[in-house]
Enzyme design. Sequence first.
Site, mmCIF file in Angstrom:
data_model
loop_
_atom_site.group_PDB
_atom_site.id
_atom_site.type_symbol
_atom_site.label_atom_id
_atom_site.label_comp_id
_atom_site.label_asym_id
_atom_site.label_seq_id
_atom_site.Cartn_x
_atom_site.Cartn_y
_atom_site.Cartn_z
ATOM 1 N N ASP A 23 -13.592 73.074 -34.986
ATOM 2 C CA ASP A 23 -12.229 73.527 -35.292
ATOM 3 C C ASP A 23 -11.606 72.738 -36.430
ATOM 4 O O ASP A 23 -10.618 73.172 -37.010
ATOM 5 C CB ASP A 23 -11.345 73.408 -34.045
ATOM 6 C CG ASP A 23 -11.543 74.588 -33.112
ATOM 7 O OD1 ASP A 23 -12.351 75.475 -33.462
ATOM 8 O OD2 ASP A 23 -10.907 74.620 -32.047
ATOM 9 N N ASP A 67 9.347 60.123 -31.596
ATOM 10 C CA ASP A 67 8.374 59.738 -32.622
ATOM 11 C C ASP A 67 8.518 60.618 -33.859
ATOM 12 O O ASP A 67 8.318 60.167 -34.983
ATOM 13 C CB ASP A 67 6.949 59.875 -32.076
ATOM 14 C CG ASP A 67 6.685 58.881 -30.957
ATOM 15 O OD1 ASP A 67 7.091 57.713 -31.103
ATOM 16 O OD2 ASP A 67 6.106 59.275 -29.930
ATOM 17 N N GLY A 68 8.870 61.882 -33.652
ATOM 18 C CA GLY A 68 9.017 62.817 -34.771
ATOM 19 C C GLY A 68 10.082 62.344 -35.750
ATOM 20 O O GLY A 68 9.964 62.566 -36.959
ATOM 21 N N ASN A 113 1.033 59.274 -39.199
ATOM 22 C CA ASN A 113 0.138 59.579 -38.073
ATOM 23 C C ASN A 113 -1.247 60.006 -38.553
ATOM 24 O O ASN A 113 -2.209 59.297 -38.355
ATOM 25 C CB ASN A 113 0.701 60.730 -37.234
ATOM 26 C CG ASN A 113 1.513 60.239 -36.050
ATOM 27 O OD1 ASN A 113 1.591 59.043 -35.799
ATOM 28 N ND2 ASN A 113 2.126 61.152 -35.329
HETATM 29 N N1 LIG Z 1 -2.770 68.405 -29.377
HETATM 30 C C1 LIG Z 1 -1.914 67.463 -29.709
HETATM 31 O O1 LIG Z 1 -1.782 66.423 -29.090
HETATM 32 C C2 LIG Z 1 -1.093 67.655 -30.948
HETATM 33 C C3 LIG Z 1 -1.065 68.872 -31.629
HETATM 34 C C4 LIG Z 1 -0.291 68.972 -32.778
HETATM 35 C C5 LIG Z 1 0.435 67.875 -33.241
HETATM 36 N N2 LIG Z 1 0.405 66.723 -32.546
HETATM 37 C C6 LIG Z 1 1.094 65.523 -33.015
HETATM 38 O O2 LIG Z 1 2.449 65.745 -33.270
HETATM 39 C C7 LIG Z 1 2.786 64.950 -34.383
HETATM 40 C C8 LIG Z 1 4.061 65.427 -34.969
HETATM 41 O O3 LIG Z 1 5.076 65.007 -34.089
HETATM 42 P P1 LIG Z 1 6.469 65.762 -34.018
HETATM 43 O O4 LIG Z 1 7.355 64.993 -33.104
HETATM 44 O O5 LIG Z 1 6.916 66.062 -35.398
HETATM 45 O O6 LIG Z 1 6.051 67.123 -33.362
HETATM 46 P P2 LIG Z 1 6.344 67.626 -31.874
HETATM 47 O O7 LIG Z 1 7.809 67.706 -31.672
HETATM 48 O O8 LIG Z 1 5.509 68.835 -31.676
HETATM 49 O O9 LIG Z 1 5.816 66.443 -30.947
HETATM 50 C C9 LIG Z 1 4.479 66.167 -30.721
HETATM 51 C C10 LIG Z 1 4.318 65.069 -29.688
HETATM 52 O O10 LIG Z 1 3.492 64.065 -30.258
HETATM 53 C C11 LIG Z 1 4.059 62.800 -29.955
HETATM 54 N N3 LIG Z 1 3.726 61.847 -30.989
HETATM 55 C C12 LIG Z 1 4.045 61.869 -32.303
HETATM 56 N N4 LIG Z 1 3.570 60.775 -32.907
HETATM 57 C C13 LIG Z 1 2.944 60.044 -31.955
HETATM 58 C C14 LIG Z 1 2.244 58.820 -31.960
HETATM 59 N N5 LIG Z 1 2.068 58.139 -33.070
HETATM 60 N N6 LIG Z 1 1.710 58.367 -30.788
HETATM 61 C C15 LIG Z 1 1.863 59.072 -29.666
HETATM 62 N N7 LIG Z 1 2.498 60.244 -29.588
HETATM 63 C C16 LIG Z 1 3.032 60.732 -30.733
HETATM 64 C C17 LIG Z 1 5.547 63.036 -29.908
HETATM 65 O O11 LIG Z 1 6.159 62.010 -29.120
HETATM 66 C C18 LIG Z 1 5.616 64.382 -29.251
HETATM 67 O O12 LIG Z 1 5.643 64.271 -27.861
HETATM 68 C C19 LIG Z 1 1.601 65.080 -35.294
HETATM 69 O O13 LIG Z 1 1.526 64.032 -36.221
HETATM 70 C C20 LIG Z 1 0.466 65.091 -34.315
HETATM 71 O O14 LIG Z 1 -0.072 63.816 -34.104
HETATM 72 C C21 LIG Z 1 -0.351 66.595 -31.427
HETATM 73 N N1 LIG Z 2 16.632 64.182 -39.574
HETATM 74 C C1 LIG Z 2 15.791 65.170 -39.342
HETATM 75 N N2 LIG Z 2 15.844 66.315 -40.056
HETATM 76 C C2 LIG Z 2 14.999 67.336 -39.816
HETATM 77 N N3 LIG Z 2 14.060 67.314 -38.870
HETATM 78 C C3 LIG Z 2 13.961 66.206 -38.130
HETATM 79 C C4 LIG Z 2 14.814 65.077 -38.327
HETATM 80 N N4 LIG Z 2 14.485 64.124 -37.420
HETATM 81 C C5 LIG Z 2 13.481 64.640 -36.702
HETATM 82 N N5 LIG Z 2 13.158 65.868 -37.124
HETATM 83 C C6 LIG Z 2 12.121 66.742 -36.573
HETATM 84 O O1 LIG Z 2 12.525 67.117 -35.263
HETATM 85 C C7 LIG Z 2 11.379 67.228 -34.446
HETATM 86 C C8 LIG Z 2 11.590 66.558 -33.106
HETATM 87 O O2 LIG Z 2 11.890 65.224 -33.285
HETATM 88 P P1 LIG Z 2 11.563 64.117 -32.216
HETATM 89 O O3 LIG Z 2 10.105 64.021 -31.954
HETATM 90 O O4 LIG Z 2 12.225 62.894 -32.731
HETATM 91 O O5 LIG Z 2 12.321 64.580 -30.934
HETATM 92 P P2 LIG Z 2 11.730 65.185 -29.604
HETATM 93 O O6 LIG Z 2 10.780 66.293 -29.936
HETATM 94 O O7 LIG Z 2 12.896 65.538 -28.764
HETATM 95 O O8 LIG Z 2 10.997 63.940 -28.998
HETATM 96 P P3 LIG Z 2 9.655 63.953 -28.164
HETATM 97 O O9 LIG Z 2 8.654 64.581 -29.083
HETATM 98 O O10 LIG Z 2 9.373 62.526 -27.864
HETATM 99 O O11 LIG Z 2 9.939 64.764 -26.952
HETATM 100 C C9 LIG Z 2 10.223 66.618 -35.227
HETATM 101 O O12 LIG Z 2 9.366 67.666 -35.630
HETATM 102 C C10 LIG Z 2 10.836 65.998 -36.427
HETATM 103 O O13 LIG Z 2 10.061 66.141 -37.604
#
Ligand SMILES: NC(=O)c1ccc[n+]([C@@H]2O[C@H](COP(=O)([O-])OP(=O)(O)OC[C@H]3O[C@@H](n4cnc5c(N)ncnc54)[C@H](O)[C@@H]3O)[C@@H](O)[C@H]2O)c1
Ligand SMILES: Nc1ncnc2c1ncn2[C@@H]1O[C@H](COP(=O)(O)OP(=O)(O)OP(=O)(O)O)[C@@H](O)[C@H]1O
Length: 533
Positions: free
Chosen positions: A406, A297-298, A376
């Site tokens: 918070d 999703d990131g 998001n």
């Molecule tokens: N307590 C929490 O649940 C918490 C805390 C901080 C951030 N987040 C979420 O992480 C997002 C950033 O994601 P990232 O991947 O860059 O960071 P990250 O790598 O820390 O991943 C956060 C997790 O949130 C999940 N996630 C992201 N968007 C989602 C969605 N729309 N629906 C369900 N799950 C989702 C991702 O799959 C991942 O497992 C933020 O937008 C925020 O929503 C969640």
């Molecule tokens: N092309 C990119 N350049 C820099 N950062 C990126 C790029 N693509 C993704 N990221 C960052 O890398 C992080 C992890 O990405 P992503 O959620 O896709 O993978 P993941 O953490 O392995 O997946 P999951 O959260 O489902 O376990 C996110 O914070 C996202 O913002």
Amino acid sequence: MAPSKADSSASCGDGDAIVSCSKTENGFSSSLSLCHSEKAVEELLQQTPLQGTDDHLVEFSEALRTVAKALRRAAEGKASAQAEAAEWKRRYELERSRNLQLEHKEKLPGECIGNLDGHRAENSVKEPVPQIEQNEHSEKDCMKHGICSHEVLHDGESDSSPNMANKNMMKKASFKLSWWCKGANEDQHNHDIVSFERGNITTAERSSKQISLKWESDPQTVLILKKPNSVSVRILCAEMVRWLKEHKKLNIYVEPQVKAELLTESSIFNFVQTWNEEREVLLLHTKVDLVITLGGDGTVLWAASMFKGPVPPIVPFSLGSLGFMTPFHTEPYRECLDTILRGPISITLRHRLQCIVIRDAAKNEYETEEPILVLNEVTIDRGISSYLTNLECFCDNSFVTCVQGDGLILSTTSGSTAYSLAAGGSMVHPEVPGILFTPICPHSLSFRPLILPEHVTVRVQVPFNSRSSAWVSFDGKDRKQLAAGDALVCSMAPWPVPTACQVDSTNDFLRSIQDGLHWNLRKTQSSDGPRDS
Ligand SMILES: NC(=O)c1ccc[n+]([C@@H]2O[C@H](COP(=O)([O-])OP(=O)(O)OC[C@H]3O[C@@H](n4cnc5c(N)ncnc54)[C@H](O)[C@@H]3O)[C@@H](O)[C@H]2O)c1
Ligand SMILES: Nc1ncnc2c1ncn2[C@@H]1O[C@H](COP(=O)(O)OP(=O)(O)OP(=O)(O)O)[C@@H](O)[C@H]1O
């Protein structure tokens, strides 16, 4: 140049706490000026400490505070009303351009309006605004199985950028969007009419629609984005780039570091295109027909954040652990991309929030920071401070509440399964237009999360008497400090993120919460036990 706050304001108050009523268009600077009155009162009272015994002075200082607070509330109301007026103006202009286009079409002999099978000249749209087709409902619009279909949008051809490589090759594919919905047999043909006949009211619009995208010319250019630092993703990316070039003859863009990575593997990847300067990213949407994401999703959030305006359709492949927005598996990627490049495809239009930070210290509206779009959520929290956050929240003209806890999450419905869910918010289908208002650990038993309609503007302000600053983050990134008096203004952005569906929006959403969260997974109770007699 609009006048600055200093030269456009008229004094409308007496005494030390002079209130300036600026006549700026968006109302932000006028509300900021009025907000100064409250700050001025605080400062005045701090400079002249009151003796606890002097009841009159205490009473007078309380009265001053109340007046200043009322003035600030009035100013905030005005800012909201002006933001609303700006939104109506935008809608009016969109509607007017639609009418002009319809008038223009009517004048063209032999042209069929609202015909789903009608062909357009390839890449022929020149207007900068999307062309909205007339929702004229004919028999042809109704697909089989009681599904009604409406053509709603044509994409427009965009200006080409002199800075991009290969500009002659780059012509955006044109496509057509239509929506359909399953209705009871008898309302198939009239569900877009408001009818008051015999007391029956039929709604004009369904709030949520399944969108279908049909290519009108072949997509030619694809942007591939991948999550960094993963060997398996790197290998898949190289394989996919090669396949898309050899079998689909597509132009391929990647990020600069990905091109460098590909070139370390082999010089055959020389054909892959990229950009040299960040500002070229702003023009990507004019070149790219389709975005492919390889990650979780990131990576979808990352892709969305690269487009500050319109976003091309995104095909998200799942290479993360959960994947609420990534419905495509990687093993059959060839078949999957084959189907998508042929179309038509179901897409989810994911709404984004447009967030603007307004600084108390800003001298005029030009100092307002660039809007940030989130897919998001935007989070306002206490950061490293151990004090309660104190956030005053307004929705359009109305005071909502003061958040003490918070922090607060303002989430889209796509983000409803992310941080907002963890903070106790509801899960909402991504095509429901709304803004989730979810407190984080509120210090109050009765503070339940809200879902607000998509047309409102939410303003969150750190009060002048707050003990600490707050921190704001956008899709979990780009943290900024909000000092006392600073505010965050949030409304629905006009540019959604279209993501391709594996099946359709609803099926994909339900599958994601079942697979990703094991939602309501419970062993089925056996029939072997007590029963109602
Ligand atoms: N307590 C929490 O649940 C918490 C805390 C901080 C951030 N987040 C979420 O992480 C997002 C950033 O994601 P990232 O991947 O860059 O960071 P990250 O790598 O820390 O991943 C956060 C997790 O949130 C999940 N996630 C992201 N968007 C989602 C969605 N729309 N629906 C369900 N799950 C989702 C991702 O799959 C991942 O497992 C933020 O937008 C925020 O929503 C969640
Ligand atoms: N092309 C990119 N350049 C820099 N950062 C990126 C790029 N693509 C993704 N990221 C960052 O890398 C992080 C992890 O990405 P992503 O959620 O896709 O993978 P993941 O953490 O392995 O997946 P999951 O959260 O489902 O376990 C996110 O914070 C996202 O913002």
